[in-house]
Design a protein around this motif. Structure first.
Motif, PDB file in Angstrom:
ATOM      1  N   LYS A 187     -37.959  11.472  95.977  1.00  0.00           N
ATOM      2  CA  LYS A 187     -37.797  11.132  97.397  1.00  0.00           C
ATOM      3  C   LYS A 187     -36.954  12.173  98.110  1.00  0.00           C
ATOM      4  CE  LYS A 187     -39.756   7.226  98.304  1.00  0.00           C
ATOM      5  NZ  LYS A 187     -40.644   7.084  99.458  1.00  0.00           N
ATOM      6  N   LEU A 188     -36.164  12.892  97.305  1.00  0.00           N
ATOM      7  CA  LEU A 188     -35.223  13.852  97.883  1.00  0.00           C
ATOM      8  C   LEU A 188     -34.793  14.814  96.792  1.00  0.00           C
ATOM      9  CD1 LEU A 188     -33.089  14.706 100.122  1.00  0.00           C
ATOM     10  CD2 LEU A 188     -31.587  12.961  99.181  1.00  0.00           C
ATOM     11  N   CYS A 189     -34.509  16.048  97.189  1.00  0.00           N
ATOM     12  CA  CYS A 189     -33.930  17.011  96.252  1.00  0.00           C
ATOM     13  C   CYS A 189     -32.648  17.558  96.871  1.00  0.00           C
ATOM     14  CB  CYS A 189     -34.920  18.147  95.984  1.00  0.00           C
ATOM     15  SG  CYS A 189     -34.223  19.473  94.990  1.00  0.00           S
ATOM     16  N   LEU A 190     -31.579  17.550  96.071  1.00  0.00           N
ATOM     17  CA  LEU A 190     -30.302  18.125  96.513  1.00  0.00           C
ATOM     18  C   LEU A 190     -30.030  19.321  95.628  1.00  0.00           C
ATOM     19  CD1 LEU A 190     -27.997  14.947  96.657  1.00  0.00           C
ATOM     20  CD2 LEU A 190     -28.721  16.349  98.598  1.00  0.00           C
ATOM     21  N   THR A 191     -29.869  20.498  96.229  1.00  0.00           N
ATOM     22  CA  THR A 191     -29.647  21.649  95.368  1.00  0.00           C
ATOM     23  C   THR A 191     -28.463  22.494  95.814  1.00  0.00           C
ATOM     24  OG1 THR A 191     -30.597  23.675  94.449  1.00  0.00           O
ATOM     25  CG2 THR A 191     -31.354  23.054  96.640  1.00  0.00           C
ATOM     26  N   ASP A 192     -27.775  23.019  94.834  1.00  0.00           N
ATOM     27  CA  ASP A 192     -26.705  23.970  95.074  1.00  0.00           C
ATOM     28  C   ASP A 192     -27.353  25.282  95.506  1.00  0.00           C
ATOM     29  OD1 ASP A 192     -24.199  24.999  95.188  1.00  0.00           O
ATOM     30  OD2 ASP A 192     -23.969  25.329  93.034  1.00  0.00           O
ATOM     31  N   MET A 193     -26.595  26.155  96.182  1.00  0.00           N
ATOM     32  CA  MET A 193     -27.171  27.420  96.623  1.00  0.00           C
ATOM     33  C   MET A 193     -27.155  28.471  95.522  1.00  0.00           C
ATOM     34  SD  MET A 193     -28.579  27.596  99.508  1.00  0.00           S
ATOM     35  CE  MET A 193     -28.459  28.892 100.721  1.00  0.00           C
ATOM     36  N   ARG A 194     -26.086  28.483  94.709  1.00  0.00           N
ATOM     37  CA  ARG A 194     -25.989  29.534  93.692  1.00  0.00           C
ATOM     38  C   ARG A 194     -26.258  28.931  92.318  1.00  0.00           C
ATOM     39  NH1 ARG A 194     -20.610  32.527  94.299  1.00  0.00           N
ATOM     40  NH2 ARG A 194     -20.826  31.634  96.372  1.00  0.00           N
ATOM     41  N   LEU A 195     -27.330  29.366  91.708  1.00  0.00           N
ATOM     42  CA  LEU A 195     -27.690  28.819  90.399  1.00  0.00           C
ATOM     43  C   LEU A 195     -27.818  29.971  89.414  1.00  0.00           C
ATOM     44  CD1 LEU A 195     -30.226  26.336  91.926  1.00  0.00           C
ATOM     45  CD2 LEU A 195     -28.206  25.669  90.616  1.00  0.00           C
ATOM     46  N   PRO A 196     -27.680  29.674  88.123  1.00  0.00           N
ATOM     47  CA  PRO A 196     -27.635  30.767  87.145  1.00  0.00           C
ATOM     48  C   PRO A 196     -28.883  31.666  87.162  1.00  0.00           C
ATOM     49  CG  PRO A 196     -27.554  28.602  86.068  1.00  0.00           C
ATOM     50  CD  PRO A 196     -27.405  28.369  87.525  1.00  0.00           C
ATOM     51  N   ASP A 197     -30.056  31.083  87.407  1.00  0.00           N
ATOM     52  CA  ASP A 197     -31.275  31.904  87.330  1.00  0.00           C
ATOM     53  C   ASP A 197     -31.907  32.169  88.700  1.00  0.00           C
ATOM     54  OD1 ASP A 197     -31.871  29.269  87.701  1.00  0.00           O
ATOM     55  OD2 ASP A 197     -33.696  29.304  86.497  1.00  0.00           O
ATOM     56  N   GLY A 198     -31.156  31.966  89.775  1.00  0.00           N
ATOM     57  CA  GLY A 198     -31.733  32.249  91.084  1.00  0.00           C
ATOM     58  C   GLY A 198     -30.962  31.550  92.179  1.00  0.00           C
ATOM     59  N   ALA A 199     -31.535  31.565  93.390  1.00  0.00           N
ATOM     60  CA  ALA A 199     -30.848  30.962  94.532  1.00  0.00           C
ATOM     61  C   ALA A 199     -31.517  29.656  94.907  1.00  0.00           C
ATOM     62  CB  ALA A 199     -30.879  31.927  95.707  1.00  0.00           C
ATOM     63  N   GLY A 200     -30.691  28.740  95.428  1.00  0.00           N
ATOM     64  CA  GLY A 200     -31.218  27.456  95.865  1.00  0.00           C
ATOM     65  C   GLY A 200     -32.320  27.621  96.893  1.00  0.00           C
ATOM     66  N   HIS A 251     -45.150  23.730  97.340  1.00  0.00           N
ATOM     67  CA  HIS A 251     -45.799  22.856  96.361  1.00  0.00           C
ATOM     68  C   HIS A 251     -45.609  21.365  96.605  1.00  0.00           C
ATOM     69  CE1 HIS A 251     -46.821  26.339  93.904  1.00  0.00           C
ATOM     70  NE2 HIS A 251     -45.607  26.787  94.196  1.00  0.00           N
ATOM     71  N   CYS A 252     -44.544  20.982  97.299  1.00  0.00           N
ATOM     72  CA  CYS A 252     -44.307  19.549  97.530  1.00  0.00           C
ATOM     73  C   CYS A 252     -43.888  19.399  98.987  1.00  0.00           C
ATOM     74  CB  CYS A 252     -43.193  18.995  96.646  1.00  0.00           C
ATOM     75  SG  CYS A 252     -42.864  19.876  95.115  1.00  0.00           S
ATOM     76  N   ARG A 253     -44.820  19.656  99.889  1.00  0.00           N
ATOM     77  CA  ARG A 253     -44.507  19.762 101.306  1.00  0.00           C
ATOM     78  C   ARG A 253     -43.766  18.551 101.881  1.00  0.00           C
ATOM     79  NH1 ARG A 253     -47.899  22.291 106.322  1.00  0.00           N
ATOM     80  NH2 ARG A 253     -47.314  20.473 107.502  1.00  0.00           N
ATOM     81  N   ASP A 254     -44.037  17.370 101.338  1.00  0.00           N
ATOM     82  CA  ASP A 254     -43.427  16.178 101.926  1.00  0.00           C
ATOM     83  C   ASP A 254     -42.054  15.839 101.363  1.00  0.00           C
ATOM     84  OD1 ASP A 254     -45.448  15.873 103.628  1.00  0.00           O
ATOM     85  OD2 ASP A 254     -46.452  14.238 102.566  1.00  0.00           O
ATOM     86  N   LEU A 255     -41.603  16.592 100.370  1.00  0.00           N
ATOM     87  CA  LEU A 255     -40.312  16.288  99.753  1.00  0.00           C
ATOM     88  C   LEU A 255     -39.164  16.944 100.527  1.00  0.00           C
ATOM     89  CD1 LEU A 255     -38.488  15.314  97.398  1.00  0.00           C
ATOM     90  CD2 LEU A 255     -39.091  17.421  96.200  1.00  0.00           C
ATOM     91  N   PRO A 256     -38.271  16.127 101.111  1.00  0.00           N
ATOM     92  CA  PRO A 256     -37.132  16.741 101.798  1.00  0.00           C
ATOM     93  C   PRO A 256     -36.164  17.350 100.787  1.00  0.00           C
ATOM     94  CG  PRO A 256     -37.001  14.330 101.934  1.00  0.00           C
ATOM     95  CD  PRO A 256     -38.275  14.654 101.233  1.00  0.00           C
ATOM     96  N   VAL A 257     -35.703  18.563 101.066  1.00  0.00           N
ATOM     97  CA  VAL A 257     -34.740  19.203 100.170  1.00  0.00           C
ATOM     98  C   VAL A 257     -33.516  19.602 100.978  1.00  0.00           C
ATOM     99  CG1 VAL A 257     -36.126  21.325 100.342  1.00  0.00           C
ATOM    100  CG2 VAL A 257     -34.290  21.216  98.674  1.00  0.00           C
ATOM    101  N   ALA A 258     -32.336  19.226 100.485  1.00  0.00           N
ATOM    102  CA  ALA A 258     -31.088  19.571 101.168  1.00  0.00           C
ATOM    103  C   ALA A 258     -30.291  20.503 100.280  1.00  0.00           C
ATOM    104  CB  ALA A 258     -30.288  18.309 101.465  1.00  0.00           C
ATOM    105  N   VAL A 259     -29.596  21.466 100.888  1.00  0.00           N
ATOM    106  CA  VAL A 259     -28.812  22.407 100.095  1.00  0.00           C
ATOM    107  C   VAL A 259     -27.326  22.094 100.236  1.00  0.00           C
ATOM    108  CG1 VAL A 259     -30.507  24.263 100.280  1.00  0.00           C
ATOM    109  CG2 VAL A 259     -28.680  24.078 101.974  1.00  0.00           C
TER     110      VAL A 259
END
Ligand code: ATP
Ligand code: MG
Length: 451
Positions: free
Chosen positions: A57-70, A80-88
């Protein structure tokens, strides 16, 4: 969580992406208290794997991650998941990151240290996003009429920004539908149950601005007999539409910037600031960027407001929509007065399609309203439209229209006038214009006047 009846697998799921275990745990606990289950990932790679398998229903992601950026994840989800809200989740004070995430399609952002109050508000908004139907466009977005590529693109953009909390700057000429677009963004978004407060920034006397925007406490000044809410408090939990934002005096721009940055406002005469949760949409027919260059609009405020720009197309750039718009306007106008809907003669329709409409859809509405009053019989003809004889030259002075477009407009007007005078007799019109019939036919074809 003994009192939770549902098992964790039935619950709505949130994907939490952070490389720090204690932040994951904190978010997991907070979400659980809100009745949500969290799946945790420690890297972009892990998150992508979970996204491919689970339904969130939601994705919460940090901006700095070990293998890339949020932000990479934000883009991945957008594709790929256009309807999924993602917050950083951004580092404290790193507004650049937040803005670039919003531009990349993030739903919202949280600044570290994460305030639980803000997290709750964010989660609530995300869960309240309307479901999009399979066919793509929601029906509400259809109130912005037109099937031209420019108008379709505009509707698509409105739907996308409606699913985000990012500030939107709506640009576009007078009468091009900026306010209509702002109301649509509100109606299609997570805050549609909250208030929509529209403020015409040009209509408030400068000495009243502060109290209108921020409110005041009883006794703050002579005449303040009771507490009064300002626009910000009235729009709490909803949307504040700053119309004609270019008209804000510079002193007010500074104060507005502060409130937007801090998400807190202090009423005049109050000792403490209070948090406000407001989505800002602004509009103006002036080019804000030019005003910034001229020092008449603050660069820092522009940067905050213009996270996403929605440019409303001019009507002359969606000419093929004119017949559809005209018909709809006539149905509405006739319906309001309980009369049968009049038709447009082919010549009138062609004249409308050729006219440059400096006042855009609003001008089309006015032209048709006047025509309805002037017409005799049951069809509107060219004379009833009373269109200005020639396109105004100011487009050329502004250097916006390429020369060829301008010449085309002049040519169209001349042809339409001749056709109007000869009641659409092309042979007679050609004679009037001093060209051969074949030349007229060719020109009409080239200009798209052959409907
Ligand atoms: N694509 C459209 N479909 C249907 N109606 C439209 C469309 N665009 C604009 N309108 C109508 O045109 C009128 C003018 O629109 P609106 O008030 O939103 O323009 P605006 O850009 O805010 O103008 P201004 O710069 O003068 O404030 C409204 O009645 C609106 O409903
Ligand atoms: Mg307006």
């Amino acid at each position: 969580m003994k009192r939770e009846r549902r098992t964790r697998s039935d619950m709505m799921r949130v994907l939490v992406v952070d490389d720090e275990a204690d932040i994951r745990e904190l978010l997991d606990l907070t979400l659980a208290r809100m009745g949500l289950a969290a799946d945790c990932a420690g890297s972009v790679g892990e998150a992508k794997e979970l996204l491919a398998r689970g339904h969130y229903k939601l994705c919460l992601t940090d901006m700095r991650l070990p293998d890339g950026a949020g932000i990479e994840l934000v883009r991945h989800i957008g594709e790929h998941c256009r309807d999924l809200p993602v917050a950083v989740i951004t580092a404290h004070g790193s507004m650049e990151n937040a803005v670039s995430a919003l531009k990349a399609g993030a739903f919202d952002y949280l600044a570290k240290p994460v305030s639980l109050e803000q997290l709750r508000a964010l989660v609530k908004s995300a869960l309240e996003l309307p479901q999009r139907n399979e066919s793509g466009e929601t029906s509400a977005a259809r109130s912005l009429l037109g099937e031209s590529p420019a108008m379709r693109q505009t509707r698509d953009m409105i739907e996308r920004v409606a699913r985000s909390q990012a500030p939107v700057y709506i640009s576009g000429e007078s009468g091009s539908g900026k306010e209509l677009a702002a109301r649509l963004i509100y109606r299609l978004g997570a805050r549609r149950e909250g208030p929509f407060i529209a403020v015409n920034c040009g209509a408030i006397p400068e000495n009243l601005m502060e109290s209108e925007f921020f409110g005041y406490r009883k006794g703050a000044f002579t005449g303040a007999e009771t507490d009064r809410l300002g626009f910000f408090q009235a729009a709490d939990g909803g949307t504040l539409f700053l119309d004609e934002v270019a008209d804000l005096p510079l002193t007010m721009q500074v104060k507005l910037l502060r409130v937007i940055q801090e998400k807190r406002v202090r009423m005049i005469g109050a000792t403490a600031e209070e948090g406000v949760d407001v989505r800002i949409i602004c509009a103006t027919h002036h080019g804000l960027k030019t005003l910034v260059e001229q020092g008449r609009f603050r660069q820092d405020l522009f940067y905050r407001l213009n996270v996403i720009e929605l440019a409303m197309p001019a009507l002359r750039d969606c000419r093929e929509d004119i017949p559809l718009l005209a018909r709809n306007i006539l149905v509405r106008l006739a319906g309001a007065s309980g009369e049968a809907t009049p038709t447009l003669t082919p010549a009138a329709l062609a004249a409308l399609s050729a006219y440059p409409f400096p006042g855009n859809v609003r001008e089309l509405e006015n032209v048709l309203e006047r025509a309805l009053a002037l017409m005799v019989g049951d069809a509107i003809d060219v004379v009833d439209l009373r269109l200005a004889p020639f396109p105004q030259g100011d487009e050329l002075q502004q250097g916006q229209a390429p020369l060829q477009d301008y010449l085309d407009q002049v040519e169209k007007r001349a042809i339409m006038e001749a056709l109007g005078k000869t009641r659409f007799n092309r042979t007679a019109a050609a004679k009037l214009l001093g060209v051969t019939f074949r030349s007229l036919r060719y020109r009409m074809e080239r200009l798209g006047l052959n409907e």
